[in-house]
Motif scaffolding. Structure first.
Motif, PDB file in Angstrom:
ATOM      1  N   SER A 155     -20.871   8.997  42.665  1.00 48.42           N
ATOM      2  CA  SER A 155     -20.650  10.394  42.277  1.00 48.42           C
ATOM      3  C   SER A 155     -20.363  10.472  40.781  1.00 48.42           C
ATOM      4  O   SER A 155     -19.915   9.511  40.159  1.00 48.42           O
ATOM      5  N   ALA A 156     -20.651  11.644  40.215  1.00 48.46           N
ATOM      6  CA  ALA A 156     -20.286  11.944  38.830  1.00 48.46           C
ATOM      7  C   ALA A 156     -19.134  12.935  38.858  1.00 48.46           C
ATOM      8  O   ALA A 156     -18.984  13.709  39.815  1.00 48.46           O
ATOM      9  N   LEU A 157     -18.307  12.914  37.825  1.00 49.13           N
ATOM     10  CA  LEU A 157     -17.163  13.825  37.764  1.00 49.13           C
ATOM     11  C   LEU A 157     -17.410  14.877  36.691  1.00 49.13           C
ATOM     12  O   LEU A 157     -17.890  14.572  35.603  1.00 49.13           O
ATOM     13  N   LEU A 158     -17.064  16.111  37.037  1.00 48.51           N
ATOM     14  CA  LEU A 158     -17.208  17.241  36.121  1.00 48.51           C
ATOM     15  C   LEU A 158     -15.819  17.751  35.762  1.00 48.51           C
ATOM     16  O   LEU A 158     -15.023  18.062  36.652  1.00 48.51           O
ATOM     17  N   TRP A 159     -15.538  17.832  34.463  1.00 45.26           N
ATOM     18  CA  TRP A 159     -14.212  18.186  33.964  1.00 45.26           C
ATOM     19  C   TRP A 159     -14.269  19.465  33.143  1.00 45.26           C
ATOM     20  O   TRP A 159     -15.294  19.781  32.536  1.00 45.26           O
ATOM     21  N   SER A 160     -13.153  20.177  33.090  1.00 41.65           N
ATOM     22  CA  SER A 160     -13.023  21.334  32.209  1.00 41.65           C
ATOM     23  C   SER A 160     -12.606  20.861  30.826  1.00 41.65           C
ATOM     24  O   SER A 160     -11.643  20.099  30.687  1.00 41.65           O
ATOM     25  N   MET A 161     -13.326  21.316  29.800  1.00 44.28           N
ATOM     26  CA  MET A 161     -12.951  20.977  28.428  1.00 44.28           C
ATOM     27  C   MET A 161     -11.881  21.928  27.888  1.00 44.28           C
ATOM     28  O   MET A 161     -11.397  21.747  26.771  1.00 44.28           O
ATOM     29  N   ARG A 162     -11.509  22.907  28.680  1.00 39.90           N
ATOM     30  CA  ARG A 162     -10.450  23.829  28.261  1.00 39.90           C
ATOM     31  C   ARG A 162      -9.082  23.363  28.764  1.00 39.90           C
ATOM     32  O   ARG A 162      -8.100  23.361  28.034  1.00 39.90           O
ATOM     33  N   SER A 163      -9.038  22.941  30.039  1.00 42.84           N
ATOM     34  CA  SER A 163      -7.761  22.518  30.622  1.00 42.84           C
ATOM     35  C   SER A 163      -7.673  21.005  30.817  1.00 42.84           C
ATOM     36  O   SER A 163      -6.613  20.493  31.171  1.00 42.84           O
ATOM     37  N   TYR A 164      -8.797  20.304  30.596  1.00 41.39           N
ATOM     38  CA  TYR A 164      -8.874  18.850  30.801  1.00 41.39           C
ATOM     39  C   TYR A 164      -8.471  18.460  32.223  1.00 41.39           C
ATOM     40  O   TYR A 164      -7.743  17.501  32.447  1.00 41.39           O
ATOM     41  N   THR A 165      -8.956  19.241  33.175  1.00 43.89           N
ATOM     42  CA  THR A 165      -8.709  18.956  34.584  1.00 43.89           C
ATOM     43  C   THR A 165     -10.056  18.786  35.292  1.00 43.89           C
ATOM     44  O   THR A 165     -11.095  19.240  34.819  1.00 43.89           O
ATOM     45  N   LEU A 166     -10.003  18.114  36.447  1.00 44.99           N
ATOM     46  CA  LEU A 166     -11.215  17.875  37.220  1.00 44.99           C
ATOM     47  C   LEU A 166     -11.676  19.169  37.885  1.00 44.99           C
ATOM     48  O   LEU A 166     -10.895  19.843  38.569  1.00 44.99           O
ATOM     49  N   ILE A 167     -12.953  19.523  37.679  1.00 43.78           N
ATOM     50  CA  ILE A 167     -13.527  20.708  38.325  1.00 43.78           C
ATOM     51  C   ILE A 167     -14.058  20.347  39.699  1.00 43.78           C
ATOM     52  O   ILE A 167     -13.738  20.961  40.702  1.00 43.78           O
ATOM     53  N   ARG A 168     -14.923  19.321  39.731  1.00 44.80           N
ATOM     54  CA  ARG A 168     -15.489  18.889  41.013  1.00 44.80           C
ATOM     55  C   ARG A 168     -16.090  17.498  40.883  1.00 44.80           C
ATOM     56  O   ARG A 168     -16.362  17.014  39.777  1.00 44.80           O
ATOM     57  N   ARG A 169     -16.305  16.914  42.026  1.00 47.93           N
ATOM     58  CA  ARG A 169     -16.993  15.625  42.133  1.00 47.93           C
ATOM     59  C   ARG A 169     -18.409  15.912  42.639  1.00 47.93           C
ATOM     60  O   ARG A 169     -18.576  16.553  43.686  1.00 47.93           O
ATOM     61  N   LEU A 170     -19.408  15.472  41.913  1.00 46.66           N
ATOM     62  CA  LEU A 170     -20.804  15.724  42.279  1.00 46.66           C
ATOM     63  C   LEU A 170     -21.310  14.554  43.114  1.00 46.66           C
ATOM     64  O   LEU A 170     -21.523  13.454  42.599  1.00 46.66           O
ATOM     65  N   GLU A 171     -21.490  14.805  44.409  1.00 45.21           N
ATOM     66  CA  GLU A 171     -21.865  13.751  45.341  1.00 45.21           C
ATOM     67  C   GLU A 171     -23.264  14.001  45.882  1.00 45.21           C
ATOM     68  O   GLU A 171     -23.596  15.116  46.263  1.00 45.21           O
ATOM     69  N   GLY A 172     -24.069  12.964  45.912  1.00 43.96           N
ATOM     70  CA  GLY A 172     -25.443  13.098  46.393  1.00 43.96           C
ATOM     71  C   GLY A 172     -26.263  11.845  46.170  1.00 43.96           C
ATOM     72  O   GLY A 172     -27.255  11.614  46.863  1.00 43.96           O
ATOM     73  N   HIS A 173     -25.870  11.040  45.198  1.00 47.01           N
ATOM     74  CA  HIS A 173     -26.574   9.782  44.943  1.00 47.01           C
ATOM     75  C   HIS A 173     -26.171   8.721  45.973  1.00 47.01           C
ATOM     76  O   HIS A 173     -25.078   8.767  46.543  1.00 47.01           O
ATOM     77  N   GLN A 174     -27.066   7.738  46.156  1.00 42.86           N
ATOM     78  CA  GLN A 174     -26.824   6.661  47.104  1.00 42.86           C
ATOM     79  C   GLN A 174     -26.418   5.355  46.429  1.00 42.86           C
ATOM     80  O   GLN A 174     -26.200   4.347  47.098  1.00 42.86           O
ATOM     81  N   SER A 175     -26.321   5.370  45.098  1.00 45.37           N
ATOM     82  CA  SER A 175     -25.895   4.184  44.370  1.00 45.37           C
ATOM     83  C   SER A 175     -25.215   4.632  43.081  1.00 45.37           C
ATOM     84  O   SER A 175     -25.013   5.835  42.845  1.00 45.37           O
ATOM     85  N   SER A 176     -24.890   3.694  42.214  1.00 46.30           N
ATOM     86  CA  SER A 176     -24.109   3.976  41.010  1.00 46.30           C
ATOM     87  C   SER A 176     -24.810   4.969  40.087  1.00 46.30           C
ATOM     88  O   SER A 176     -25.998   4.820  39.785  1.00 46.30           O
ATOM     89  N   VAL A 177     -24.056   5.962  39.632  1.00 47.51           N
ATOM     90  CA  VAL A 177     -24.550   6.904  38.626  1.00 47.51           C
ATOM     91  C   VAL A 177     -24.251   6.310  37.252  1.00 47.51           C
ATOM     92  O   VAL A 177     -23.128   5.896  36.963  1.00 47.51           O
ATOM     93  N   VAL A 178     -25.281   6.254  36.392  1.00 43.46           N
ATOM     94  CA  VAL A 178     -25.113   5.550  35.115  1.00 43.46           C
ATOM     95  C   VAL A 178     -25.393   6.417  33.893  1.00 43.46           C
ATOM     96  O   VAL A 178     -25.105   6.000  32.762  1.00 43.46           O
ATOM     97  N   SER A 179     -25.957   7.622  34.075  1.00 33.55           N
ATOM     98  CA  SER A 179     -26.291   8.448  32.920  1.00 33.55           C
ATOM     99  C   SER A 179     -26.246   9.919  33.316  1.00 33.55           C
ATOM    100  O   SER A 179     -26.493  10.266  34.482  1.00 33.55           O
ATOM    101  N   CYS A 180     -25.943  10.781  32.341  1.00 35.31           N
ATOM    102  CA  CYS A 180     -25.882  12.218  32.608  1.00 35.31           C
ATOM    103  C   CYS A 180     -26.167  12.988  31.322  1.00 35.31           C
ATOM    104  O   CYS A 180     -25.935  12.484  30.224  1.00 35.31           O
TER     105      CYS A 180
END
Length: 340
Positions: A155-180
């Motif tokens: 999964s990849a993690l999506l963060w808020s650049m305003r509060s520096y908190t986690l918005i959501r975890r993006l899940e859907g890949h079947q192996s390691s996510v290496v680029s975004c």
């Protein structure tokens, strides 16, 4: 660290008279894993600025090093501006906020991301924890509202650049996510994985919009390799937001059109690790394990008026704001990239 310069034979006077460019080397003293450029604003009259002279903006370069340090340099002079300490392992990637605020994000093998404010003497603003593997990649959205990070996880993690908190975890890949990477209007996010897929997301809703599957071309594949032939290494958007470039272990650079699910161009390459579009389009640079950077001609396209209008609107409207507009459903689908 120190700076060294080399000139062509003939000395300073000859170099000046012929306009020969100097080669500059920044001696960091460590393996350099990550790089990021940013502009440092010009100093005002009466101000003391560590980087630039009065009235002249300058270019700075952040370097992520093997020992966990981040060294920030003024490129023209080679002057070391900051040594940022905090990471406990290799700094793998760096990203400056595109709005010129001098906010720097670093991603490290210590499984954290760190936020630094160079306008406040390089102060560490925040530590983002949540990954359980090495963090390979970080990308800030062009509107500076979101940060995406990719680690050796599914999964990849999506963060808020305003509060520096986690918005959501993006899940859907079947192996390691290496680029975004984010699209130029911040309306789309793409992630690349060792599962041979690129997933295109709506970062505001977390919805998967499209999956691009990498199918090996037999003529370009060396089956003696033990590496999975289609494992992805890198993905990036073109400047106008209509194309993607991907680098995979099957020795191919691919270019994809957003509206299609198959590549529109291929180029053979060996040991590819990363790719990046030239800021004004037309060319792609790729980096390799054997220390080379190669340049490739990319399709140039004249954006349609529809796409230009969509891009302009999505620069300041989120998906939820578009869906709330009193407009026809088909237009909403187009503006939110559900259709092309």
């Amino acid at each position: 660290c120190k700076t060294s310069e080399r000139k062509s034979r003939g000395g300073k006077a000859e170099a000046r008279s012929r306009g020969v460019a100097k080669e500059k080397t920044l001696e960091c003293g460590q393996i350099v894993w990550g790089l990021a450029f940013s502009a440092w604003p010009a100093a005002e009259a009466g101000e003391t600025d560590p980087a630039c002279t009065v009235g002249l903006p300058c270019l700075i370069l952040a370097t992520g090093l093997n020992d966990g340090q981040i060294k920030v340099w003024e490129v023209q002079t080679g002057h070391l501006l900051f040594s940022l300490l905090g990471h406990q392992d290799v700094v793998r990637d760096l990203s400056f906020a595109p709005n010129g605020s001098l906010i720097l994000v670093s991603a490290s093998r210590d499984k954290t991301l760190r936020i630094w404010d160079l306008s406040r003497d390089g102060r560490q603003v925040q530590v983002l924890s949540g990954h359980v593997q090495w963090v390979y990649c970080c990308s800030i959205s062009p509107d500076c509202s979101m940060l995406c990070s990719a680690a050796g996880e599914k999964s990849a993690l999506l963060w808020s650049m305003r509060s520096y908190t986690l918005i959501r975890r993006l899940e859907g890949h079947q192996s390691s996510v290496v680029s975004c990477d984010f699209s130029p209007d911040s309306a789309l996010l793409v992630t690349a994985s060792y599962d041979a897929c690129v997933i295109m997301w709506d970062p505001y809703t977390g919805e998967q919009l499209r999956t691009l599957r990498h199918v090996p071309l037999h003529s370009a594949v060396d089956y003696s390799s033990e590496v999975h032939t289609s494992s992805l290494r890198s993905v990036c958007f073109s400047p106008e937001g209509l194309y993607l470039a991907t680098v995979a272990d099957d020795r191919l650079l691919r270019i994809w059109a957003l509206e299609l699910r198959s590549p529109v161009a291929f180029a053979p390459m060996t040991n590819g690790l990363c790719c990046m579009y030239f800021p004004h389009g037309g060319f792609i640079a790729t980096g390799t394990r054997d220390g080379h950077v190669q340049f490739w001609t990319a399709p140039r396209v004249l954006s349609s008026l529809k796409h230009l209008c969509r891009k302009a609107l999505r620069t300041f409207l989120t998906t939820y704001q578009v869906l709330a507009l009193p407009i026809p459903r088909k237009l909403k689908e187009f503006l939110t990239y559900r259709t092309f």
